[in-house]
Structures are given as C-alpha cells and as structure tokens.
Design an enzyme around this catalytic site. Structure first.
Site, short mmCIF file in Angstrom:
data_model
loop_
_atom_site.label_atom_id
_atom_site.label_comp_id
_atom_site.label_asym_id
_atom_site.label_seq_id
_atom_site.Cartn_x
_atom_site.Cartn_y
_atom_site.Cartn_z
CD GLN A 87 -3.01 -1.13 2.23
OE1 GLN A 87 -3.34 -2.11 2.64
NE2 GLN A 87 -3.67 0.18 2.65
NE ARG A 131 -13.71 0.55 3.29
CZ ARG A 131 -14.29 -0.25 2.05
NH1 ARG A 131 -14.29 -1.32 2.11
NH2 ARG A 131 -14.68 1.02 1.27
CB CYS A 132 -10.64 3.39 10.22
SG CYS A 132 -9.22 2.51 11.30
CD GLU A 150 -9.42 4.62 5.51
OE1 GLU A 150 -9.17 5.58 6.12
OE2 GLU A 150 -8.49 3.78 5.13
#
Lengths: 161, 806, 285
Positions: free
Chosen positions: B237, B384-385, B760
């Site tokens: 990522q 996912r945040c 997110e």
C-alpha cells in the site's frame, strides 16, 4: 512421483499438460496454462475466487485435483467474452460498479454466468443465494446483485428479440 | 457539431470531471480476468519461498534441523535467523519504532511466527520441505491477557529489550509495557468528573480482528546481479516507503531498487506494513540470483500479518443533568501483540485515538493509552479507517449511548444538543485537533427524517410491550451513529512514517496532442484511482478524463509518496493532483497569452480553454496550448508542458456522517436481521458519486462483519481459534442487506478542491451503528453495554443474563 | 496449503474400486466430492498415499423412486438432489436439507454418499438419513450388507463402514407427510450451530400417525430421538406434547463448546430450532 498427462478443453481449446496427481486444478490453470483470471483467495473453498465452470457446473478449482478434471470442458472468465465483445455480465459489472479491487470478479462473473443459465430470470433473493459461494470484500454485493439482475434482463430481452 | 459550437455545459460534461459518475477505466481488465496481481507474475527460473512457522505462542527455539529438507530434490536453500544475522536482517524495524524478528531469533512469541524460510523450485516442493524442517522448542508460559502483563508472575516476552526503560514513545514501566501516551488535561478532566451532575462509566472493548483482503500478501523479488538492481513486486500500500526500508535494510542504494505494486486485491490496511516474507524473498533472491516468489496462504494471512484493533477502552463521561457533556476521560489498554508493529505516524503511538471526543463539543478531555506486549501476532493497523479512528468513533458513540441511558434521554436528542455547531468551525478540540469544517445538525436532521425516527421509536416501544406480553420473541434495535473521522495524514510537521513526511505527490505530463499522463505516490487497491484522479485533473486542466492516464505504484516512474491508507489518497494525493494541474494551467496561461498576443492577465480560464477577457470569440483550448508548447519557440518559456507537486497538507480533513441501522433480534437464538440501514456521508466535494456509493456499500459490509462476528480469537495457550474463513466471519451476499445512501456536502476549506476522503467512513461510522442497534434492543431490559462481536451466542448470552429466557 | 503426494486411481467399476482398496489397504482413501477430504489434505491433516476416486463408476449415480422406496446412488451430488423433480415430490425434505448445505459451488461437487459416510458430526445428511430411517448399502469384496443410518454412526469420523467397504447406495421410504429441516448457522457455508430434521404424518383422525426426529451437530454423531419420536406418534400435536418432545431430545444431546458458542447456548438453540421444525413440519402435514 510420476506426472500424469491431463487433457482438458479449456475455453474451447484442447490442451494437454503434465501434472502430479496432487496438483490442484487452480494451480494447473494459473501456472501451467497461464490462465490467471481465476484467483486463490482462501484455499478452503469458502471464497469462490477460484470459481471455474467444469462440464456445466460451477466449481471451486482450489478444491479439485487437476487429474479429476481429466477430459472435462472448462470455462473460465477468459472464455466468457473478449475485448471486442464482452459478455453481457462483464458489461453490466462495469456499468453498475459491480467490482472494485477486481480480485473476486472473475470467479463472481463465472458463477453468475452459470446461475443465469440455470435460472434466466432470477429474483434478487435468488441471485443473492446463487452467488453466496463467492465472497467480495469491497462492494458489499449490492452493485454485484444489481449487475447480475441487469444482465439477466438484457439477456432475456435479446432472447425475445 | 464542432467543439467550439458546444455550450459551456456540454464542454463541462465532456471533461467527465468532478461530480461525474464516470465508469471505471480499471474494469475492462478486471472483468476479463486480465488484472495483474502479484501471484500472476511468472518469471523464468522463478523460485518459491514458504515459511516454517511456530505452532507455539511462546517458546525458546532450541534447534532447527534443515538436513532432511535440504536433501529433498528441488530444495535450493533453507534460511534461518542464523543465516540472516551476518546481513543484520534477522530483525527488522517496525513502523512504530520497535523491531521485529524476521525469522525466530532464539525464541518465538506468537503462534504462526516465521521460523525458517524454505526456497524451492516450486510451491509444492517448498511445502513438502517445510514439513521436513525439524524445530525443537522449549515451551514457555503464554501471556494472552494484556491485563495480566504486569503481574508478578507474568512471563517476560521481549527479553531482547527487557532492560530498556525507555522505548520509542517514552518511559516503559515493565518489560511487557511498550508505552504510555497521554493527551489532554488529566487534572481538569478528573476535577470535572468529581463535580459533575452525571457521570456515566463503561469499559468498551473493540475486539481483535483482521483486514483480510481477498488477496493475501505476497511479493516477488528479483536481484539482477549483472546490473546490481533489485526489483520487488508486491502487495504494497506504500511502495515508496518499502523501497526506502528495503534500501536501509539491505544496503542496496535506493536508486538500485525498484518497487512495484501491481494490481492489489484489496488492502484495507493489511498491506501497509513490511512483513518477513518480503525480506526473506529479497534475501533469497540475492542469495540465489534468481527471482523468488512468496505468497502467503489465508491461514498465514490471518495469523501472522497485521491484525487490527484489540483496544480495551475504559471511559467516563460527565454531563449536566440536562445532558450537556462537560468532560470525557478515557484510559485504553492496547494489546499490540509480540512486537509493536502498529502502522501509525511516528508521533502517534495510538494513532488518532485522540479524535475520541467525536462530533461533540466537549470542553475538557483526557486520554491515556498503554501499549502492552502479548503472545499474539503483531500489527494494530488501520483496517479500513484512519489510524485508530474506528476505535475512537466506536468508543464515543458507545459512551453517548451509555450516557443517554444514565440520563434516561433519547440518544438522538443527546447527540443533537452536544454536536459542535456549524458556526464553531474551525473547531479546536479538547484533545488538540482543529476540525476543519462540518455541519452536523443538518446531516443529523436529514438522517432522522429519512428513517422517520419518531415512528421507529414508537414501533420499538410497541415491540417491547408485545415482547413483555409474550406475543413476540423478537426485539428491535435502533442503532444511531454520528461519526467524525480524521483523515488525510498528514501535515509533515506532525506526521511521518519512519521519518518520511506524510506528503504526497503528483507529476503530470501533457502530451503534444493534448492528452496526458499523471503519476502519483499513492496506489489503488480497488478504490478506482485511475478513474477519479483523472476526474480531478480533468476539471483542473480542461482535458477530458478519458484522455488522461493515471499511473501509480512503480517507484522508478512515480514521484515519491507515502501511499494509500487512512483515506489519505484524495485528501493528500488528490490535492497534489489539483495543485500540479494548477501549475500546468499557470504555464498554459502564459502560452495562451503569447498565442493570442495579449498580456497574461488579459486571458481567463473557462472550462477547457483560456479566453481573452471581453472577447469570448478569441481563445485557445488546452489542446491547442499543449501542441504549441511542443511546437512553438515561445520567448522566455521552456518547451513542454509538465508539472509536479508535492503536497504537504495544512491540516487533516474531517469527513463525517450520520448512520442509522434498524435490526431485529431473536432473543432465543441470537440471530439478527438488518431490516434497514441508512447512511448519510459528508465527504466534502464529491468527485465520483458512483464510486463513493460503492465505497460506502463495501465499508458498511466490513463494519457489519466486524460488529456481528468477525474476530481473531485466541485461546489461553495462544492458539488462534479463527484461522480460516470457516470461522473468521466474512458475510456473503446472503447475510448482507441493501443499504440506502445519502449525502450532504460540506467542502474542506483547506483542500484545493474541498474533498475529504470517504473510503473508510462507512467502517468508522458503521461499526457503532450496528453495535448500537444490538445494544439498543436490550436497553428496555436494563442492559447498558455489551461488547462486540455480536454473534449469535453472545447475543443469546445477553438475553439469558437479562432473564429473557425465563 | 499444499497437499502431500499420492497416487490417483479412477476405477470404472465398483469391483475395481473394491479391489484397489483391498490391495492398497490403509494407505488408500476413497474420494467422492472431495470437499471434506481435500481441505484436510491441504492442511496435511490427511495424507493418504492413494486416492480412489469413485466419479467414473456410473452405477453410483442415480435417483430411483419405485414401489414406495427411494434409492439414491452414493455419488449423486447435492445439486442433483436439489434438481430432482421426482425427489421433490417423493421426499421434499431432502431438497430442503440439501439447500442448506454449504454453497452452490460445493453442492455441485459434494455428494450424498460422501456427506453421510464421512462421519463428520457437522454434516447435515446423516441426521436427515436417521430421520428418514434410511439404510446404507455397503459393498465389500466379500459382498454387500445393509446398515441402518440409525446404527451407522459410532463417534466423530467413526462409522460402521469398514475401511475396505464402499458406501454405494442409500435407500429410504417415500415420505410425503409434513417435513422440515431447520438449521441455525452463522452464515452460508457454515456447519450447524444446531439443526433438526423432523417428519410428521397427520393421520386420518388428525392426530400424528408417524413422527421422526433427528438432530445435527449436537453430539459427536447425529442424534436420532427415538423416545421423542415415539411420544409424538399417536398423540395430538399440541404445545404440551411438543414441549415434552423437545425436552426429551435435549436430554440426549451433548454439544461441545466451539466458535459457534458454548454448549449451554447450543442446547438452548437446539430446543428452539427443534420446536420450529416440529411446528413447521406439522403445519405442512
């Protein structure tokens, strides 16, 4: 351990390859036949990313030995459409944003393809039940379901016409 | 119709810029099975690596015998820590200032830890060889409960740093203690708690889970000894950070390392960190001179790569009798596992947990976080945040509900009277953040109206009566959530990872014929960057998004950036894109003025062209300008039309939203049904509404999973109980509902296009919405709080504990 | 997850298969749909040296309804059970159960024979077969024998089948009365937290003339609830008799704690699921 000669019809082409009995179909497809559309996601037959069609059945190719598919007709995502003419499902997945990272997409579309052959006019509930062997981590399925229903409807219209 | 004859609106639409639900350019290859993921890579003579892993959670490694494995035909080498030590690669730095074993160095600290790395001709032989490596262990007592970490009889896990009183984040009070991080005013908060009319207290546990993208982590390393160049493809990522780390660790000069992130099959935070598999693949390629592939299986993914959450949040919230919140206190015990490999900006060992005052105007607050070592896998990533933001949002949204119960107030009303007001922005929070913008009341009212909130409450009350009368066994829960995110890390003055400032970048080249390529420091994992960044640029430079290629993920070509996680791509790289586009436009203005034979200031920008002020028939389109920049000798202006921008954001962005879940709960079986879910998101300027909606659907489904069952559970011996997708809950299409999405639009005042990021938000806001719905269902029966995951048996247990089965 | 090495055999007759098993002994395993065995092999929890695949033995794939009796070849897949119009008429509970097994792809591969013969307490078909009072045909080189489903299961993964035998056929009577297979699970693809198969026939006088109850994944074998079945038979079905039947069933189950929850919860859920199955079956009787 001796390798067996395995003869398959993959996406309309007859192919022969050598594989140990223990080699899983997904590995033979991806590594020997260079058909990399089907993916490996979970390896325990839960995610469906490796879904291919074998003799008219949707099969998780991570849970079948290549040797068991001897003589079969196999269809993968690569056999459903081509750049000049996409399959309606491929079109509808694009149109309805039915994919994000794309990793589940080949298995999902391949499964949906068989579903619509067996049930050309499914309800939303039937689509949801019919693709419940394919996990998606990105989309929440809502647009996938929408895409499959749209594909069904277009395929039915084409048929009537 | 010629281009010129088009109306302004038609020209605008032709750009497919901001606000367009443009179809994704990525989809052609993905729908045809022509994506290029790391495991699709095949190279001549490629070898395959596989790990020998520890079955024990805590043990000394007495010996490793590789003889039998080495004797197996097709096995090239078996690496152990002893082999890596001369290269100083047996340990590696983590992103959190700790270090982590690449291969077991004398002991193992969690089940699934990497012990040896087998390199073989194919993955089948490698797997066979793994079985033949004989490891002798001496088992040690196991620590899985962070609250027992500092007891006198607790085993010492990290003997390598047992004597270090000072860690990367300040003093350590015990060998199993990593850091204490404090924010806010402790004394003032405690004094408010003492004198407050009402204080509600609760310990809220956000359990351990895992991002579990559908594609696991993997890499292919290829050392070209002829040219001295290392190429590393992998599920990264943050490819540039991987290049820098790889250079620092291997000693290979950074210009001789090329890191490529090909297509990535979902990340969700799992692919931010650097894992032993990457290092071992690199070493293996250096040792063998051949390309080496390592791809983990799902069990390895769930048990050894980065987990998320595992925060025990003890909270106290003070309010007046009327419900005005006066103070918030939180002490968090953070279970970090065996190594502190949290992926947080350096100065934030608990990420942005200090956003835990949420959407509320809380004048005084205090937060302390203690990081603890246990015999579990390392990690602590932002699944996912943004960094620890879902923990913070879950904490405050549960505390609000708990306070509402204590006050006997409606939880929607309690939120409303405590929201930060529109006119208070920019708002300085008690824990140090400057919220850039927001309009919470508008969003909240819209949401409540959309679901007809009063009617839902009436129905719920009627259901409780029916239940009490024995007419139904199903309860109804209304899950409210108003979250505020903090994303877009971040300003270089506070935010860095391994010293790298968290800017991001965009480099644009306009081709002579008026199409373009833009390269960014980020990398899509399904977010659709190739589609949306082109839209940002289209609106900035007046070239249709269809004529702009977006490229990411190749460190040889892309400008340096910190990558994609924490919803930072749009806030940071999106801003860089706009800023680079503006540089293009500035140069284009000079070229246009020259071509039109007027002064620079006499032309003005109009959608896709510069027009002479007061003479609309005289203009030059961007396409014409691009051509001129390559074909005409313009005095004082360099040929070509290119720009690069490195964007250091002045602040974070603060997306927010109002979510409402309505659920039915069978108290006898614990089975739940999501009857309705309404999600209103405010992510500022909306670049592509179609993609936003897709992101919300996906994030909500991950929230559903986490709230209702998804966990990495350990037994008391440190065995992972949920190591495959049989037990690690990922909902299918059957368990997932349809969602209703909605929006308000409050642009970020400091972002060039006002965008805030959205990917997110649905997870951050969704988890409390689902959990609050379950908890709310039991409110009428005296329950204040139950912990996630709300799977069948735990819900059943709640009902049972409340006597509802009698 | 890579399986160990083995030799693959695909005999085209039952005799050939049995001969192979006899010759290869303990080192051989029979494979049907493979969805239990292959994951175990990938985890190397099973490492057979020989696999004897039954897929080419055409005799093992059939659904025959004749003279009030249904016989199903062991290699008939769950999808074939679901798709059989004949079966839907003569024993609709089979389809109802099969639809709750795993997911679509697995149902194309998974076979009824594999499901009942494997002895996995999580499998759904064994309890159904006990409920239907099915008989399993076992073939060995020495001949055939029949074992009732209710006597087949000894412990988890231990059954009355000898290692050298192959389960070839399942036979049970046509059942057109009320039926239900109720299964609580965490998600599609999961084994049961608790599941109940119930058959109830309404007699001419309106009372229950025949009852049969069996439970899935609530002990190390499927549980046929003989006492409860008998008690419901010849009784009126009412709240009291249902409650008594449920109570009697719960006394003989022995669920274990696992990720689906503690035994106490499973016991409670079993009672609820069973009651719903009885209600549902009776409403269809």
């Amino acid at each position: 351990m001796t390798k067996a000669t395995i003869s398959l019809n993959v996406n309309g082409q007859t192919v022969e390859t050598q594989a140990e009995p223990r080699e899983l179909l997904i590995h033979v497809l991806r590594e020997q036949l260079e058909i990399t559309g089907p993916h490996i996601g979970c390896e325990t037959s839960h995610c469906g990313a490796c879904t291919v069609e074998i003799d008219g059945r949707s099969v998780k190719s991570c849970t079948i030995f290549a040797v068991q598919a001897q003589g079969s007709e196999i269809t993968t995502i690569e056999g459903l459409g081509n750049p000049d003419k996409l399959h309606v499902l491929q079109e509808k997945f694009k149109e309805h944003h039915g994919l994000q990272c794309g990793f589940c997409t080949p298995g999902m579309i391949t499964r949906a393809h068989r579903l619509l052959i067996e049930n050309p006019n499914p309800t939303e509930e039937e689509v949801r039940f019919g693709i419940s062997g394919n996990l998606c981590r990105c989309t929440g399925y809502q647009n996938i379901v929408k895409a499959i229903l749209a594909a069904a409807s277009e395929l039915n219209e084409t048929e009537v016409a | 119709m010629s281009v010129e004859a088009k109306t302004l609106e038609e020209r605008q639409a032709a750009l497919k810029g901001l606000g367009t639900s443009r179809k994704r350019v990525e989809d052609a290859r993905f729908t045809q099975g022509k994506g290029n993921y790391v495991d699709d890579l095949k190279m001549p003579d490629m070898l395959f690596g596989d790990f020998v892993r520890s079955q024990h959670a805590h043990a000394y490694v007495k010996s490793i015998d590789t003889t039998e494995a080495m004797a197996l035909p097709g096995v090239i080498a078996v690496l152990t820590a002893a082999d890596l030590e001369p290269l100083n690669l047996h340990w590696m730095p983590t992103l959190a200032g700790d270090k982590q074993m690449v291969l077991a160095d004398g002991k193992v600290l969690f089940q699934g830890q990497e012990v040896a790395f087998v390199i073989a001709e194919d993955r089948y032989i490698a797997a066979d060889a793994v079985d033949l490596v004989k490891v002798e262990y001496e088992e040690l007592p196991v620590l899985v409960d962070p609250f027992k970490a500092e007891l006198p009889d607790a085993p010492i896990l990290r003997e390598d740093i047992a004597d270090q009183k000072e860690g990367a984040h300040g003093p350590r009070r015990h060998p199993n203690h990593i850091f204490t991080w404090e924010q806010g005013d402790k004394a003032a908060t405690e004094s408010i708690l003492e004198s407050a009319a009402v204080v509600a207290e609760e310990t809220v546990y956000y359990h351990r889970t895992h991002p579990c993208p559908l594609e696991t982590c993997g890499a292919v390393a290829s050392m070209d000894k002829v040219n001295g160049k290392l190429t590393l493809w992998g599920t990264f990522q943050a490819p540039h950070v991987v290049r820098t780390v790889a250079s620092m660790l291997s000693g290979i000069a950074e210009h001789n390392i090329r890191v490529v992130s090909p297509d990535i099959g979902g990340g969700f935070g799992n692919k931010v960190g650097v894992y032993p598999g990457y290092i071992c693949a690199i070493v293996a390629s250096i040792v063998t001179g051949k390309p080496v592939k390592w791809v983990e299986d799902r069990m390895e993914n769930l048990t050894s790569t980065a987990f998320a959450r595992d925060y025990w949040m003890q909270g106290k919230i003070a309010a007046t009798a009327e419900g005005k919140i006066t103070g918030l206190w939180c002490h968090t015990t953070a279970d970090h596992g065996a190594f502190d490999a949290c992926a947080d900006p350096t100065k934030y060992p608990a990420g942005f947990m200090s956003i835990c005052t949420g959407s509320y105007d809380i004048p005084t607050a205090y937060l302390a976080v203690d990081g603890i070592y246990t015999n579990k896998a390392p990690g602590g990533v932002a699944y996912r945040c943004s960094f620890r933001v879902t923990e913070a949002a879950y904490f405050i949204e549960r505390m609000i509900e708990v306070l509402a119960i204590k006050l006997d107030m409606d939880a929607a009303e309690l939120r409303r009277i405590n929201f930060i007001k529109k006119e208070q922005f920019p708002y300085q929070s008690a824990l140090g953040w400057e919220y850039d913008s927001g309009d919470y009341h508008t969003a909240w009212d819209k949401a409540l109206k959309a679901v007809d909130y009063p009617a839902l409450r009436e129905e719920q009350a009627a259901r409780v009566e029916e239940f009490k009368a024995g007419k139904t066994r199903k309860l109804m829960g209304i899950g409210l959530s108003h979250f505020t995110e903090i994303v877009g890390a971040g300003p270089v003055k506070n935010c860095d990872i391994l010293g790298m400032g968290m800017f991001d970048s965009c480099e644009i080249r306009i081709h002579p014929t008026g199409s373009a390529i833009a390269r960014l420091g980020t990398i899509s994992q399904g977010q659709g960057h190739a589609t949306t960044f082109a839209q940002i640029l289209a609106s900035e430079i007046g070239i249709s998004a269809d004529d702009i290629t977006i490229e990411e993920g190749d460190t040889d070509t892309a400008p340096y950036g910190l990558g994609t996680y924490g919803s930072r791509s749009t806030p940071v790289a999106g801003a860089a894109t706009a800023m680079a586009g503006r540089k293009i436009r500035a140069k284009a203005q000079m070229i246009a003025a020259y071509m039109l034979e007027v002064h620079d200031n006499d032309v003005e920008w109009e959608v896709d062209r510069f027009v002479v002020k007061g003479a609309p028939e005289r203009f030059k389109t961007m396409k014409e300008i691009a051509f001129a920049s390559y074909t005409q000798a313009i005095p004082g202006i360099e040929p070509g039309l290119e720009a690069v921008s490195y964007y250091d954001p002045p602040n974070m962005t603060y997306p927010f939203g109002a979510y409402i879940a309505v659920m039915d709960i069978d108290v006898d079986t614990g089975v739940t049904e999501i009857r309705q879910f309404y999600a209103l998101d405010d992510c500022g300027t909306r670049i592509n509404p179609m993609i936003i909606e897709g992101q919300v659907h996906g994030g909500l489904t991950e929230a559903l999973a986490i709230a209702l069952g998804q966990e990495i559970a350990y037994d008391e011996l440190g065995n992972v109980k949920t190591g495959s997708l049989m037990d690690f809950f990922i909902p299918t299409s059957w368990e997932t509902p349809n969602y209703v999405t909605d929006f308000t639009e409050t642009p970020s005042p400091h972002h060039p296009i006002g965008a805030k990021g959205v990917g997110e938000s649905p997870n951050v806001g969704g988890v409390p919405a689902f959990s609050n719905a379950i908890n709310d269902a039991f409110r009428a029966f005296g329950s204040t709080h139950t912990n996630m995951p709300h799977d069948h048996w735990r819900i059943w247990k709640t009902a049972n504990d409340l006597g509802l089965h009698a | 997850m890579i399986p160990g090495r083995f030799d693959y055999h695909q005999p085209d007759s039952l005799t050939a298969a049995l001969t192979l098993l006899n010759d290869l002994g303990d080192d051989a395993r029979v494979i049907a749909g493979g969805h239990s065995l292959i994951p175990m092999m990938k985890l190397r929890l099973a490492m057979p040296e020989h696999l004897v695949d039954l897929k080419a033995i055409s005799d093992l794939k059939h659904i025959t309804v004749k003279d009030g009796s249904i016989s199903i070849g062991a290699m008939t897949t769950q999808a074939e059970l679901i798709g059989s119009a004949e079966l839907a008429l003569s024993a609709p509970i089979v389809k109802e159960t099969a639809l709750q097994i795993a997911d679509p792809q697995i149902r194309y591969q998974g076979t009824i024979g594999g499901n009942v013969a494997n002895g996995d307490p999580g499998n759904d078909m064994p309890a159904l077969m006990q409920c239907l009072d099915a008989e399993f045909q076992l073939s060995g080189l020495d001949g055939q024998r029949t074992v009732k489903a209710r006597e087949f299961y000894e412990a988890a993964y231990f059954t009355a089948r000898d290692d050298l035998e192959i389960l070839t056929e399942i036979v049970f009577p046509v059942c057109t009365g009320g039926y239900a297979y109720e299964k609580q699970k965490r998600k599609i693809g999961d084994y049961a937290t608790a599941a109940a198969a119930v058959l109830l026939t309404r007699g001419a006088d309106g009372s229950c003339s025949h009852a049969s109850i069996a439970l899935t994944n609530l002990a190390d074998t499927p549980i046929y609830c003989e006492d409860a079945s008998k008690a419901l038979m010849n009784s009126g079905i009412d709240d009291a008799s249902i409650a008594a039947a449920v109570k009697s069933c719960l006394e003989i189950i022995d669920p274990v704690d696992d990720n689906r929850g503690p035994a106490a919860f499973k016991k409670h859920a079993a009672g609820i699921v069973l009651k719903r199955a009885i209600d549902n079956a009776w409403s269809r009787a």
